[in-house]
Design a protein around this motif. Structure first.
Motif, PDB file in Angstrom:
ATOM      1  N   ASP A 190      -8.458  -3.490  12.143  1.00 45.38           N
ATOM      2  CA  ASP A 190      -9.316  -4.559  11.638  1.00 45.38           C
ATOM      3  C   ASP A 190     -10.788  -4.181  11.750  1.00 45.38           C
ATOM      4  O   ASP A 190     -11.582  -4.419  10.833  1.00 45.38           O
ATOM      5  N   LYS A 191     -11.148  -3.543  12.856  1.00 46.17           N
ATOM      6  CA  LYS A 191     -12.539  -3.166  13.081  1.00 46.17           C
ATOM      7  C   LYS A 191     -12.991  -2.088  12.097  1.00 46.17           C
ATOM      8  O   LYS A 191     -14.119  -2.132  11.584  1.00 46.17           O
ATOM      9  N   TYR A 192     -12.112  -1.119  11.833  1.00 45.94           N
ATOM     10  CA  TYR A 192     -12.493   0.010  10.973  1.00 45.94           C
ATOM     11  C   TYR A 192     -11.963  -0.129   9.544  1.00 45.94           C
ATOM     12  O   TYR A 192     -11.950   0.846   8.787  1.00 45.94           O
ATOM     13  N   ASN A 193     -11.511  -1.329   9.218  1.00 45.60           N
ATOM     14  CA  ASN A 193     -11.129  -1.652   7.835  1.00 45.60           C
ATOM     15  C   ASN A 193     -10.018  -0.749   7.305  1.00 45.60           C
ATOM     16  O   ASN A 193     -10.057  -0.277   6.164  1.00 45.60           O
ATOM     17  N   ILE A 194      -9.009  -0.511   8.138  1.00 46.64           N
ATOM     18  CA  ILE A 194      -7.846   0.271   7.717  1.00 46.64           C
ATOM     19  C   ILE A 194      -6.867  -0.715   7.083  1.00 46.64           C
ATOM     20  O   ILE A 194      -5.999  -1.288   7.747  1.00 46.64           O
ATOM     21  N   ILE A 195      -7.031  -0.931   5.789  1.00 46.65           N
ATOM     22  CA  ILE A 195      -6.286  -1.980   5.110  1.00 46.65           C
ATOM     23  C   ILE A 195      -5.633  -1.444   3.834  1.00 46.65           C
ATOM     24  O   ILE A 195      -5.970  -0.363   3.358  1.00 46.65           O
ATOM     25  N   ASP A 196      -4.702  -2.219   3.329  1.00 51.39           N
ATOM     26  CA  ASP A 196      -4.021  -1.900   2.075  1.00 51.39           C
ATOM     27  C   ASP A 196      -4.397  -2.963   1.054  1.00 51.39           C
ATOM     28  O   ASP A 196      -4.048  -4.129   1.207  1.00 51.39           O
ATOM     29  N   LYS A 197      -5.123  -2.560   0.027  1.00 52.27           N
ATOM     30  CA  LYS A 197      -5.529  -3.500  -1.016  1.00 52.27           C
ATOM     31  C   LYS A 197      -4.527  -3.446  -2.169  1.00 52.27           C
ATOM     32  O   LYS A 197      -4.180  -2.367  -2.644  1.00 52.27           O
ATOM     33  N   PRO A 198      -4.052  -4.591  -2.650  1.00 54.07           N
ATOM     34  CA  PRO A 198      -3.088  -4.611  -3.761  1.00 54.07           C
ATOM     35  C   PRO A 198      -3.692  -4.020  -5.029  1.00 54.07           C
ATOM     36  O   PRO A 198      -4.881  -4.166  -5.297  1.00 54.07           O
ATOM     37  N   ASN A 199      -2.868  -3.308  -5.793  1.00 51.24           N
ATOM     38  CA  ASN A 199      -3.264  -2.821  -7.110  1.00 51.24           C
ATOM     39  C   ASN A 199      -2.093  -2.980  -8.065  1.00 51.24           C
ATOM     40  O   ASN A 199      -1.068  -3.570  -7.718  1.00 51.24           O
ATOM     41  N   GLU A 200      -2.230  -2.447  -9.279  1.00 55.65           N
ATOM     42  CA  GLU A 200      -1.189  -2.666 -10.283  1.00 55.65           C
ATOM     43  C   GLU A 200       0.113  -1.977  -9.934  1.00 55.65           C
ATOM     44  O   GLU A 200       1.172  -2.282 -10.487  1.00 55.65           O
ATOM     45  N   ARG A 201       0.078  -1.029  -8.979  1.00 51.50           N
ATOM     46  CA  ARG A 201       1.301  -0.328  -8.568  1.00 51.50           C
ATOM     47  C   ARG A 201       1.946  -0.977  -7.342  1.00 51.50           C
ATOM     48  O   ARG A 201       3.021  -0.581  -6.933  1.00 51.50           O
ATOM     49  N   SER A 202       1.279  -1.955  -6.729  1.00 47.11           N
ATOM     50  CA  SER A 202       1.753  -2.541  -5.484  1.00 47.11           C
ATOM     51  C   SER A 202       2.806  -3.608  -5.731  1.00 47.11           C
ATOM     52  O   SER A 202       2.880  -4.207  -6.803  1.00 47.11           O
ATOM     53  N   SER A 203       3.602  -3.864  -4.697  1.00 47.45           N
ATOM     54  CA  SER A 203       4.589  -4.949  -4.738  1.00 47.45           C
ATOM     55  C   SER A 203       4.141  -6.121  -3.879  1.00 47.45           C
ATOM     56  O   SER A 203       4.918  -7.029  -3.609  1.00 47.45           O
ATOM     57  N   HIS A 204       2.891  -6.109  -3.429  1.00 45.79           N
ATOM     58  CA  HIS A 204       2.358  -7.198  -2.620  1.00 45.79           C
ATOM     59  C   HIS A 204       1.057  -7.702  -3.245  1.00 45.79           C
ATOM     60  O   HIS A 204       0.480  -7.048  -4.117  1.00 45.79           O
ATOM     61  N   THR A 205       0.605  -8.845  -2.797  1.00 47.92           N
ATOM     62  CA  THR A 205      -0.576  -9.474  -3.409  1.00 47.92           C
ATOM     63  C   THR A 205      -1.670  -9.782  -2.402  1.00 47.92           C
ATOM     64  O   THR A 205      -2.723 -10.291  -2.785  1.00 47.92           O
ATOM     65  N   ARG A 206      -1.449  -9.500  -1.119  1.00 50.06           N
ATOM     66  CA  ARG A 206      -2.429  -9.833  -0.085  1.00 50.06           C
ATOM     67  C   ARG A 206      -2.971  -8.564   0.560  1.00 50.06           C
ATOM     68  O   ARG A 206      -2.238  -7.587   0.734  1.00 50.06           O
ATOM     69  N   ILE A 207      -4.246  -8.594   0.931  1.00 50.33           N
ATOM     70  CA  ILE A 207      -4.819  -7.502   1.726  1.00 50.33           C
ATOM     71  C   ILE A 207      -4.171  -7.526   3.111  1.00 50.33           C
ATOM     72  O   ILE A 207      -4.145  -8.562   3.774  1.00 50.33           O
ATOM     73  N   THR A 208      -3.640  -6.391   3.525  1.00 49.01           N
ATOM     74  CA  THR A 208      -2.864  -6.325   4.764  1.00 49.01           C
ATOM     75  C   THR A 208      -3.254  -5.075   5.547  1.00 49.01           C
ATOM     76  O   THR A 208      -3.594  -4.040   4.957  1.00 49.01           O
ATOM     77  N   LEU A 209      -3.184  -5.154   6.865  1.00 47.17           N
ATOM     78  CA  LEU A 209      -3.481  -4.000   7.712  1.00 47.17           C
ATOM     79  C   LEU A 209      -2.503  -2.872   7.408  1.00 47.17           C
ATOM     80  O   LEU A 209      -1.303  -3.097   7.253  1.00 47.17           O
ATOM     81  N   ARG A 210      -3.013  -1.668   7.345  1.00 45.97           N
ATOM     82  CA  ARG A 210      -2.176  -0.501   7.051  1.00 45.97           C
ATOM     83  C   ARG A 210      -2.020   0.355   8.310  1.00 45.97           C
ATOM     84  O   ARG A 210      -2.901   0.384   9.156  1.00 45.97           O
ATOM     85  N   GLY A 211      -0.895   1.048   8.406  1.00 49.45           N
ATOM     86  CA  GLY A 211      -0.709   2.015   9.492  1.00 49.45           C
ATOM     87  C   GLY A 211       0.001   1.478  10.705  1.00 49.45           C
ATOM     88  O   GLY A 211       0.052   2.161  11.736  1.00 49.45           O
ATOM     89  N   GLY A 212       0.583   0.254  10.606  1.00 50.61           N
ATOM     90  CA  GLY A 212       1.291  -0.297  11.754  1.00 50.61           C
ATOM     91  C   GLY A 212       2.473   0.545  12.183  1.00 50.61           C
ATOM     92  O   GLY A 212       2.927   0.465  13.328  1.00 50.61           O
ATOM     93  N   GLY A 213       2.963   1.392  11.274  1.00 49.50           N
ATOM     94  CA  GLY A 213       4.085   2.267  11.601  1.00 49.50           C
ATOM     95  C   GLY A 213       3.735   3.379  12.569  1.00 49.50           C
ATOM     96  O   GLY A 213       4.618   4.140  12.980  1.00 49.50           O
ATOM     97  N   ILE A 214       2.473   3.476  12.966  1.00 47.17           N
ATOM     98  CA  ILE A 214       2.104   4.476  13.973  1.00 47.17           C
ATOM     99  C   ILE A 214       2.839   4.219  15.278  1.00 47.17           C
ATOM    100  O   ILE A 214       2.983   5.104  16.120  1.00 47.17           O
ATOM    101  N   ILE A 215       3.377   2.999  15.432  1.00 48.05           N
ATOM    102  CA  ILE A 215       4.109   2.650  16.646  1.00 48.05           C
ATOM    103  C   ILE A 215       5.374   3.488  16.787  1.00 48.05           C
ATOM    104  O   ILE A 215       5.866   3.703  17.903  1.00 48.05           O
ATOM    105  N   PHE A 216       5.913   4.007  15.685  1.00 52.19           N
ATOM    106  CA  PHE A 216       7.104   4.863  15.767  1.00 52.19           C
ATOM    107  C   PHE A 216       6.788   6.129  16.550  1.00 52.19           C
ATOM    108  O   PHE A 216       7.612   6.597  17.347  1.00 52.19           O
ATOM    109  N   TYR A 217       5.606   6.673  16.296  1.00 48.10           N
ATOM    110  CA  TYR A 217       5.190   7.870  17.039  1.00 48.10           C
ATOM    111  C   TYR A 217       5.058   7.564  18.526  1.00 48.10           C
ATOM    112  O   TYR A 217       5.511   8.334  19.375  1.00 48.10           O
ATOM    113  N   PHE A 218       4.460   6.409  18.835  1.00 46.11           N
ATOM    114  CA  PHE A 218       4.285   6.054  20.244  1.00 46.11           C
ATOM    115  C   PHE A 218       5.625   5.811  20.928  1.00 46.11           C
ATOM    116  O   PHE A 218       5.764   6.040  22.137  1.00 46.11           O
TER     117      PHE A 218
END
Length: 314
Positions: free
Chosen positions: A22-50
């Motif tokens: 949130d602080k460093y604006n690591i987000i996913d913005k929807p575009n014409e190729r996306s299947s979502h419509t809301r700006i959402t935080l990206r990279g939450g899957g880094i937890i798999f590495y941890f």
């Protein structure tokens, strides 16, 4: 108690990552190729590495070359989530990571052509897993099914890895699903998530195949495999550049054109893969025949679906 502590620590680590994203604006913005419509935080899957790292640090530094490889591929994927990097650099680091994983498997003692086949298969699986990460819940849910199957196989059929590795990674996937497997996701996996969990599953399935000397265990990835391969074939038939983003996967048509809720689509993929794996376990004496039949049935379903519903995409 160990897994409860791991679960809590991973949960806190994910919340901490959200603050950073949130602080460093690591987000996913929807575009014409996306299947979502809301700006959402990206990279939450880094937890798999941890999750994998937690296992490594608490189990006598087990599988050091694999963890080094996972660190390398997670790092470059996370950088790619933040800023675009060259395809050449990404491929070079992916191949380096796979070479380290092959060394951990002991694959370099086999004939050289095994290395080439393994490199092609592993590259394909990682890319397929990445491409299939497009709606809420699908990466986390599908990974839960595979890890659950691997845990059962490891306990009841053939022990190919220390059980704690599977269970610790399972904890990380459960944490991610808590934030992603919902109508309004708190975060997306990002390349760092889809690539890292694909790499972890590859390592586990590779260990299983080498232990049993049975390649038909690749059926653990059958649903993703059929969707990915046939979508590439379909796009080639449409004379498209398969390197460009698109929304032509079966799951994308279900979510976008047919307006089926993301969670329901993810559940369909999870249930289908679970049924196939359960059937395979009961029919292990006909492993390769079962694998071919499963691929054939999934392919027929895919072709029928595209013939019936692809016109809505056009």
């Amino acid at each position: 108690m160990y897994y409860l502590i791991i679960l809590v620590l991973l949960f806190l680590a994910e919340l901490f990552y959200f603050r950073i994203a949130d602080k460093y604006n690591i987000i996913d913005k929807p575009n014409e190729r996306s299947s979502h419509t809301r700006i959402t935080l990206r990279g939450g899957g880094i937890i798999f590495y941890f999750g994998a790292l937690a296992y490594f640090l608490t189990n006598q530094w087990e599988y050091p070359w694999f963890i080094l490889a996972l660190t390398l591929i997670t790092f470059i994927s996370f950088v790619d989530d933040i800023r675009s990097i060259s395809q050449g650099l990404r491929l070079m680091l992916h191949f380096s990571a796979m070479a380290l994983m092959f060394y951990q498997w002991g694959l370099f003692t086999l004939p050289w052509w095994w290395i080439i086949v393994a490199l092609i298969v592993c590259t394909g699986i990682i890319n397929a897993y990445n491409f299939m990460d497009g709606i809420n819940g699908i990466t986390g849910g599908y990974s839960l099914v595979i890890l659950g199957a691997l845990a059962y196989i490891n306990a009841e059929i053939a022990q190919f890895v220390e059980p704690a590795l599977i269970y610790t990674v399972l904890c990380s996937v459960l944490v991610f699903c808590f934030f992603n497997f919902r109508k309004k996701a708190k975060c997306f996996a990002g390349d760092v998530g889809s690539v890292s969990i694909a790499f972890i599953l590859l390592f586990l399935i590779g260990k299983l195949i080498l232990k049993t000397e049975d390649f038909s265990w690749i059926i653990l990835l059958a649903v993703y495999g059929v969707d990915s391969v046939l979508t590439i074939v379909h796009r080639l038939m449409l004379h498209e550049n398969i390197g460009l983003p698109h929304r032509k996967h079966m799951y994308q048509l279900m979510a976008n054109e047919l307006k089926i809720p993301h969670v329901e689509v993810s559940l369909v993929y999870m249930f289908t893969q679970a049924v196939i794996v359960i059937g395979y376990i009961y029919c292990r004496n006909w492993g390769y025949l079962y694998l071919l039949c499963a691929i054939w049935v999934l392919s027929l379903i895919y072709v029928w679906f595209m013939k019936k519903y692809f016109r809505f995409h056009l």
